[in-house]
Design an enzyme around this catalytic site. Structure first.
Site, PDB file in Angstrom:
ATOM      1  N   THR A  40      14.336   3.873 -27.277  1.00 43.10           N
ATOM      2  CA  THR A  40      14.578   3.046 -25.650  1.00 43.10           C
ATOM      3  C   THR A  40      15.971   1.824 -26.431  1.00 43.10           C
ATOM      4  OG1 THR A  40      13.560   1.254 -27.622  1.00 43.10           O
ATOM      5  CG2 THR A  40      11.818   1.992 -26.158  1.00 43.10           C
ATOM      6  N   HIS A  45      19.756   1.856 -35.630  1.00 41.22           N
ATOM      7  CA  HIS A  45      20.753   0.417 -35.755  1.00 41.22           C
ATOM      8  C   HIS A  45      20.608   0.117 -37.086  1.00 41.22           C
ATOM      9  CE1 HIS A  45      16.209  -1.817 -35.973  1.00 41.22           C
ATOM     10  NE2 HIS A  45      16.053  -0.748 -34.687  1.00 41.22           N
ATOM     11  N   HIS A  48      16.893   1.313 -39.326  1.00 42.21           N
ATOM     12  CA  HIS A  48      16.268   2.942 -38.980  1.00 42.21           C
ATOM     13  C   HIS A  48      16.674   3.534 -39.623  1.00 42.21           C
ATOM     14  CE1 HIS A  48      15.949   2.006 -34.352  1.00 42.21           C
ATOM     15  NE2 HIS A  48      14.831   2.083 -34.384  1.00 42.21           N
ATOM     16  N   LYS A  82       5.914  -8.211 -30.537  1.00 40.61           N
ATOM     17  CA  LYS A  82       6.346  -8.830 -29.841  1.00 40.61           C
ATOM     18  C   LYS A  82       6.489  -9.844 -29.280  1.00 40.61           C
ATOM     19  CE  LYS A  82      10.434  -5.628 -30.292  1.00 40.61           C
ATOM     20  NZ  LYS A  82      11.338  -5.659 -30.393  1.00 40.61           N
ATOM     21  N   ARG A  86       8.680  -5.426 -23.116  1.00 37.72           N
ATOM     22  CA  ARG A  86       9.945  -5.025 -22.572  1.00 37.72           C
ATOM     23  C   ARG A  86      10.094  -4.440 -21.403  1.00 37.72           C
ATOM     24  NH1 ARG A  86      11.913  -1.920 -27.494  1.00 37.72           N
ATOM     25  NH2 ARG A  86       9.885  -1.814 -29.737  1.00 37.72           N
ATOM     26  N   GLN A 176       0.136   6.813 -29.844  1.00 34.95           N
ATOM     27  CA  GLN A 176       0.976   6.882 -31.245  1.00 34.95           C
ATOM     28  C   GLN A 176      -0.247   8.136 -31.951  1.00 34.95           C
ATOM     29  OE1 GLN A 176       3.394   4.382 -33.388  1.00 34.95           O
ATOM     30  NE2 GLN A 176       3.465   4.945 -34.939  1.00 34.95           N
ATOM     31  N   ASP A 197       5.399  -2.983 -39.310  1.00 34.17           N
ATOM     32  CA  ASP A 197       4.761  -3.524 -37.954  1.00 34.17           C
ATOM     33  C   ASP A 197       4.269  -2.238 -37.453  1.00 34.17           C
ATOM     34  OD1 ASP A 197       7.082  -1.804 -37.511  1.00 34.17           O
ATOM     35  OD2 ASP A 197       7.979  -3.246 -36.097  1.00 34.17           O
ATOM     36  N   LYS A 232      13.257  -9.633 -37.597  1.00 34.11           N
ATOM     37  CA  LYS A 232      13.606  -8.073 -38.146  1.00 34.11           C
ATOM     38  C   LYS A 232      15.185  -7.436 -37.443  1.00 34.11           C
ATOM     39  CE  LYS A 232      10.859  -5.375 -34.966  1.00 34.11           C
ATOM     40  NZ  LYS A 232      10.366  -3.909 -34.813  1.00 34.11           N
ATOM     41  N   LYS A 235      16.038  -3.645 -31.690  1.00 33.66           N
ATOM     42  CA  LYS A 235      16.880  -2.991 -30.578  1.00 33.66           C
ATOM     43  C   LYS A 235      17.103  -4.420 -29.849  1.00 33.66           C
ATOM     44  CE  LYS A 235      14.492   0.588 -30.832  1.00 33.66           C
ATOM     45  NZ  LYS A 235      14.215   1.714 -30.228  1.00 33.66           N
ATOM     46  N   THR A 236      16.283  -5.213 -29.557  1.00 33.02           N
ATOM     47  CA  THR A 236      15.984  -6.165 -28.980  1.00 33.02           C
ATOM     48  C   THR A 236      16.648  -7.300 -29.323  1.00 33.02           C
ATOM     49  OG1 THR A 236      13.734  -6.729 -29.063  1.00 33.02           O
ATOM     50  CG2 THR A 236      14.415  -4.665 -27.244  1.00 33.02           C
TER      51      THR A 236
END
Length: 423
Positions: A40, A45, A48, A82, A86, A176, A197, A232, A235-236
């Site tokens: 995404t 980062h 990961h 979240k 997104r 998933q 998470d 945390k 990426k966002t």
């Protein structure tokens, strides 16, 4: 080696299923395990790093890591914890980012070691072929809406008056779960790992495998890497430290680890390095002797910068650090200055030769010309690490490193890079 016990000693286990059975399983046979990464963004980062390094720990002991790139699931977006939905990305962008992230991951694992070589798969392989009605009948029937709604990550969104949860996001956990089911069926994956998470999604996968195949599978989650503000790394989120050197330079990456809080040094050495636990504990016991903690921060920064960016970029990061903090300007390279221009320190572009007072104001090292003059007189200003005490000093060509840059400093810790733009 008792890997589960090793992970526990390193505080790497947040959740684990059937711990004793899993421990016995991985001690007696080599298994396949997987972790998923949704493309995404164009880069991974620092958050990961934990799953990637954990996969490496398993691989070193003979187990087979499977990297699952979520080419399909990234089109939906994981809603887990979240605050809002997104922004959906296009197929072309996801495909482009998939290539970049796959290349990044290839540096962490061994993809050419015979029986347990790592493999990268994309869940588009099965989702692009699946029939919607068949999916609802074969997968959806095994899940209770009641239990899905009661998951903490979903409840938090449902309770928000300003931001609910769409059916698109709500369906993510089924996708998933199906990933785990397919990897278990076709690639014999017995363990899924992920951040804490992801516990709900991992549990869904184990549930589906048990209901549809009558097989036992396992899940293990890792602690999330948190920023100092308690959010945390994601990426966002703001303040993200990327693994891509074009988004976060090796120097800034190195300095991130050098500037972590003292309380995190030995925790991070356990989480991110392969240094023996006993050695880390001994270092921690002696952390306030002869500035040992400074050396240990450096050890951590070196280890992770080498792991992510390689030896050459580690040397560059160390060289820039020595220049800024220890004034070894003669060692500087043009590539170092370009790193600093990208995101190392503040940068100001100047088109014509300016006097020093004006440059200090333009660079925000001084709020006014009067204070700039006082700083110069008090011997607190340096040009290319050389002290300047002439209040009327004007830049000349010899101040331009590689005819492009000048390093302007106030004291030991405040720096600005002047970029002499010839346009």
């Amino acid at each position: 080696m008792d890997l589960i016990n090793e992970l526990r000693q390193r505080n790497l286990i947040f959740h684990i299923t059937n711990e004793n059975k899993l421990k016995e399983l991985i001690q007696n046979k080599c298994i396949s395990l997987y972790c998923g990464f949704d493309p995404t963004e164009e880069s991974l980062h620092v958050g990961h790093l934990l799953p990637l390094i954990t996969l490496k720990r398993f691989q070193i002991l003979g187990h087979k890591p499977i990297i699952l790139i979520g080419g399909a699931t990234s089109l939906i977006g994981d809603p887990s914890f979240k605050k809002k939905e997104r922004l959906l990305k296009s197929d072309d962008l996801i495909n482009k980012w998939t290539i970049k992230i796959s290349q990044q991951i290839s540096f962490f694992l061994d993809f050419n070691c015979n029986l347990n070589n790592a493999i990268i798969l994309n869940n588009n392989l099965w989702f692009k072929k699946i029939n919607f009605l068949s999916f609802l009948r074969d997968v959806g029937k095994h899940f209770s809406i009641n239990s899905m709604i009661n998951r903490e990550s979903v409840k938090q969104r449902i309770k928000r008056s300003d931001q609910g949860i769409s059916f698109t996001e709500f369906s993510y956990t089924l996708l998933q779960a199906y990933d785990y089911f397919i990897l278990n069926k076709k690639y014999q994956a017995l363990l899924q790992i992920g951040g804490s998470d992801q516990w709900g999604n991992i549990s869904s996968g184990m549930h589906l495998i048990h209901r549809a195949s009558k097989k036992e599978s396992y899940g293990l989650t890792l602690p999330l890497l948190m920023q100092s503000n308690g959010i945390k790394f994601g990426k966002t989120e703001s303040g993200t430290i990327w693994l891509d050197p074009q988004k976060t330079t090796p120097y800034k990456f190195y300095q991130f680890w050098m500037n972590i809080e003292d309380d995190n040094v030995y925790r991070f050495l356990k989480l991110f390095t392969f240094i023996d636990i006993d050695e880390i504990n001994e270092r921690e016991q002696n952390k306030y002797k002869n500035n040992q903690i400074i050396f240990d921060k450096t050890l951590l920064a070196k280890h992770l910068t080498r792991l992510v960016h390689g030896d050459e970029n580690l040397l560059a990061a160390e060289r820039i650090t020595n220049i800024l903090f220890f004034k070894n300007i003669e060692d500087i390279k043009l590539s170092d200055l370009k790193q600093l221009k990208k995101d190392g320190i503040p940068v100001v572009e100047i088109y014509k030769i300016k006097d020093l007072q004006e440059a200090l104001v333009l660079s925000s090292l001084a709020p006014s010309r009067t204070q700039a003059k006082n700083m110069i007189i008090s011997n607190s200003i340096s040009i290319n690490t050389k002290k300047i005490n002439n209040k009327n000093y004007t830049f000349n060509d010899s101040d331009k490193l590689f005819d492009q840059f000048t390093l302007l400093s106030r004291g030991k810790k405040n720096h600005c890079l002047i970029y002499w733009n010839k346009i």
